[in-house]
Design a protein around this motif. Structure first.
Motif, PDB file in Angstrom:
ATOM      1  N   LEU A 195      -9.587   4.289  -7.720  1.00  0.00           N
ATOM      2  CA  LEU A 195      -9.976   5.500  -7.001  1.00  0.00           C
ATOM      3  C   LEU A 195      -8.712   6.278  -6.677  1.00  0.00           C
ATOM      4  N   ARG A 196      -8.554   7.428  -7.288  1.00  0.00           N
ATOM      5  CA  ARG A 196      -7.391   8.273  -6.998  1.00  0.00           C
ATOM      6  C   ARG A 196      -7.716   9.135  -5.787  1.00  0.00           C
ATOM      7  N   VAL A 197      -6.867   9.029  -4.782  1.00  0.00           N
ATOM      8  CA  VAL A 197      -7.069   9.754  -3.535  1.00  0.00           C
ATOM      9  C   VAL A 197      -5.775  10.452  -3.156  1.00  0.00           C
ATOM     10  N   ARG A 198      -5.877  11.429  -2.295  1.00  0.00           N
ATOM     11  CA  ARG A 198      -4.692  12.168  -1.865  1.00  0.00           C
ATOM     12  C   ARG A 198      -3.776  11.296  -1.008  1.00  0.00           C
ATOM     13  N   ASP A 199      -4.348  10.480  -0.141  1.00  0.00           N
ATOM     14  CA  ASP A 199      -3.577   9.642   0.775  1.00  0.00           C
ATOM     15  C   ASP A 199      -4.198   8.240   0.788  1.00  0.00           C
ATOM     16  N   ALA A 200      -3.552   7.299   0.095  1.00  0.00           N
ATOM     17  CA  ALA A 200      -4.109   5.953  -0.057  1.00  0.00           C
ATOM     18  C   ALA A 200      -4.215   5.221   1.281  1.00  0.00           C
ATOM     19  N   ASP A 201      -3.280   5.440   2.180  1.00  0.00           N
ATOM     20  CA  ASP A 201      -3.342   4.778   3.483  1.00  0.00           C
ATOM     21  C   ASP A 201      -4.562   5.246   4.283  1.00  0.00           C
ATOM     22  N   ARG A 202      -4.796   6.559   4.295  1.00  0.00           N
ATOM     23  CA  ARG A 202      -5.969   7.090   5.004  1.00  0.00           C
ATOM     24  C   ARG A 202      -7.263   6.628   4.345  1.00  0.00           C
ATOM     25  N   ALA A 203      -7.285   6.624   3.023  1.00  0.00           N
ATOM     26  CA  ALA A 203      -8.486   6.184   2.304  1.00  0.00           C
ATOM     27  C   ALA A 203      -8.782   4.715   2.596  1.00  0.00           C
ATOM     28  N   MET A 204      -7.747   3.886   2.622  1.00  0.00           N
ATOM     29  CA  MET A 204      -7.963   2.463   2.915  1.00  0.00           C
ATOM     30  C   MET A 204      -8.466   2.283   4.336  1.00  0.00           C
ATOM     31  N   ALA A 205      -7.934   3.064   5.268  1.00  0.00           N
ATOM     32  CA  ALA A 205      -8.407   2.982   6.653  1.00  0.00           C
ATOM     33  C   ALA A 205      -9.885   3.383   6.729  1.00  0.00           C
ATOM     34  N   PHE A 206     -10.253   4.448   6.012  1.00  0.00           N
ATOM     35  CA  PHE A 206     -11.647   4.906   6.017  1.00  0.00           C
ATOM     36  C   PHE A 206     -12.570   3.860   5.397  1.00  0.00           C
ATOM     37  N   PHE A 207     -12.268   3.446   4.165  1.00  0.00           N
ATOM     38  CA  PHE A 207     -13.128   2.480   3.491  1.00  0.00           C
ATOM     39  C   PHE A 207     -13.109   1.130   4.196  1.00  0.00           C
ATOM     40  N   GLY A 208     -11.983   0.781   4.809  1.00  0.00           N
ATOM     41  CA  GLY A 208     -11.934  -0.452   5.583  1.00  0.00           C
ATOM     42  C   GLY A 208     -12.900  -0.415   6.748  1.00  0.00           C
ATOM     43  N   ASP A 209     -12.962   0.725   7.438  1.00  0.00           N
ATOM     44  CA  ASP A 209     -13.909   0.880   8.546  1.00  0.00           C
ATOM     45  C   ASP A 209     -15.350   0.892   8.062  1.00  0.00           C
ATOM     46  N   VAL A 210     -15.604   1.607   6.979  1.00  0.00           N
ATOM     47  CA  VAL A 210     -16.977   1.775   6.506  1.00  0.00           C
ATOM     48  C   VAL A 210     -17.513   0.505   5.853  1.00  0.00           C
ATOM     49  N   PHE A 211     -16.716  -0.121   4.970  1.00  0.00           N
ATOM     50  CA  PHE A 211     -17.194  -1.251   4.189  1.00  0.00           C
ATOM     51  C   PHE A 211     -16.631  -2.597   4.618  1.00  0.00           C
ATOM     52  N   GLY A 212     -15.700  -2.573   5.560  1.00  0.00           N
ATOM     53  CA  GLY A 212     -15.068  -3.830   5.951  1.00  0.00           C
ATOM     54  C   GLY A 212     -14.069  -4.336   4.920  1.00  0.00           C
ATOM     55  N   TRP A 213     -13.595  -3.430   4.049  1.00  0.00           N
ATOM     56  CA  TRP A 213     -12.639  -3.828   3.016  1.00  0.00           C
ATOM     57  C   TRP A 213     -11.312  -4.225   3.655  1.00  0.00           C
ATOM     58  N   VAL A 214     -10.706  -5.233   3.100  1.00  0.00           N
ATOM     59  CA  VAL A 214      -9.367  -5.668   3.481  1.00  0.00           C
ATOM     60  C   VAL A 214      -8.484  -5.392   2.274  1.00  0.00           C
ATOM     61  N   GLY A 215      -7.383  -4.696   2.483  1.00  0.00           N
ATOM     62  CA  GLY A 215      -6.545  -4.306   1.356  1.00  0.00           C
ATOM     63  C   GLY A 215      -5.132  -4.838   1.453  1.00  0.00           C
ATOM     64  N   ASP A 216      -4.511  -4.945   0.292  1.00  0.00           N
ATOM     65  CA  ASP A 216      -3.112  -5.327   0.187  1.00  0.00           C
ATOM     66  C   ASP A 216      -2.341  -4.086  -0.237  1.00  0.00           C
ATOM     67  N   ARG A 217      -1.438  -3.617   0.635  1.00  0.00           N
ATOM     68  CA  ARG A 217      -0.685  -2.384   0.367  1.00  0.00           C
ATOM     69  C   ARG A 217       0.442  -2.693  -0.617  1.00  0.00           C
ATOM     70  N   PHE A 218       0.574  -1.844  -1.634  1.00  0.00           N
ATOM     71  CA  PHE A 218       1.593  -2.011  -2.662  1.00  0.00           C
ATOM     72  C   PHE A 218       2.285  -0.676  -2.850  1.00  0.00           C
ATOM     73  N   VAL A 219       3.622  -0.686  -2.827  1.00  0.00           N
ATOM     74  CA  VAL A 219       4.383   0.550  -3.006  1.00  0.00           C
ATOM     75  C   VAL A 219       5.274   0.401  -4.221  1.00  0.00           C
ATOM     76  N   ASP A 220       5.130   1.315  -5.158  1.00  0.00           N
ATOM     77  CA  ASP A 220       6.003   1.375  -6.328  1.00  0.00           C
ATOM     78  C   ASP A 220       6.439   2.823  -6.434  1.00  0.00           C
ATOM     79  N   GLU A 221       5.982   3.561  -7.422  1.00  0.00           N
ATOM     80  CA  GLU A 221       6.246   4.997  -7.481  1.00  0.00           C
ATOM     81  C   GLU A 221       5.354   5.744  -6.504  1.00  0.00           C
ATOM     82  N   HIS A 222       4.274   5.104  -6.104  1.00  0.00           N
ATOM     83  CA  HIS A 222       3.327   5.676  -5.157  1.00  0.00           C
ATOM     84  C   HIS A 222       2.690   4.527  -4.375  1.00  0.00           C
TER      85      HIS A 222
END
Length: 106
Positions: free
Chosen positions: A64-91
């Motif tokens: 899922l390409r989003v403008r702000d991955a941190d905000r998207a993860m926070a949103f989907f985490g709240d809505v779906f209970g998703w737990v994510g692993d943050r990875f930083v490379d070029e983006h």
């Protein structure tokens, strides 16, 4: 030379994130889980699409390409209970850890 300002700046309001309506969030979650072949319960072992390689043609990875991955993860985490692993490379990316399908927000 003086810096030019946009005369409409004084009319713009800041974007304030709003929590989705609970019924909308529940229906969105149900539809996404259905489309992604994700379990509708918290028991991930019961419908793990990656556990059986003979299930050809089923969805296994979603980007899922989003403008702000941190905000998207926070949103989907709240809505779906998703737990994510943050990875930083070029983006910045987040890999969802608790779903039957590999989901990457980038």
């Amino acid at each position: 030379m003086p810096e030019r300002t946009d005369p409409f700046d004084s009319l713009r309001r800041p974007i304030v994130a709003a929590r989705p309506r609970p019924l909308f969030a529940a229906e969105l979650e149900r539809r996404l889980r259905e489309e992604l072949h994700m379990p509708v319960t918290d028991d991930l072992e019961s419908d793990d699409v990656t556990a059986d390689p003979s299930r050809h043609g089923e969805l296994g990875l979603v980007h899922l390409r989003v403008r702000d991955a941190d905000r998207a993860m926070a949103f989907f985490g709240d809505v779906f209970g998703w737990v994510g692993d943050r990875f930083v490379d070029e983006h910045v990316s987040h890999y969802v850890l608790n779903s039957g399908v590999t989901v990457r927000l980038l």
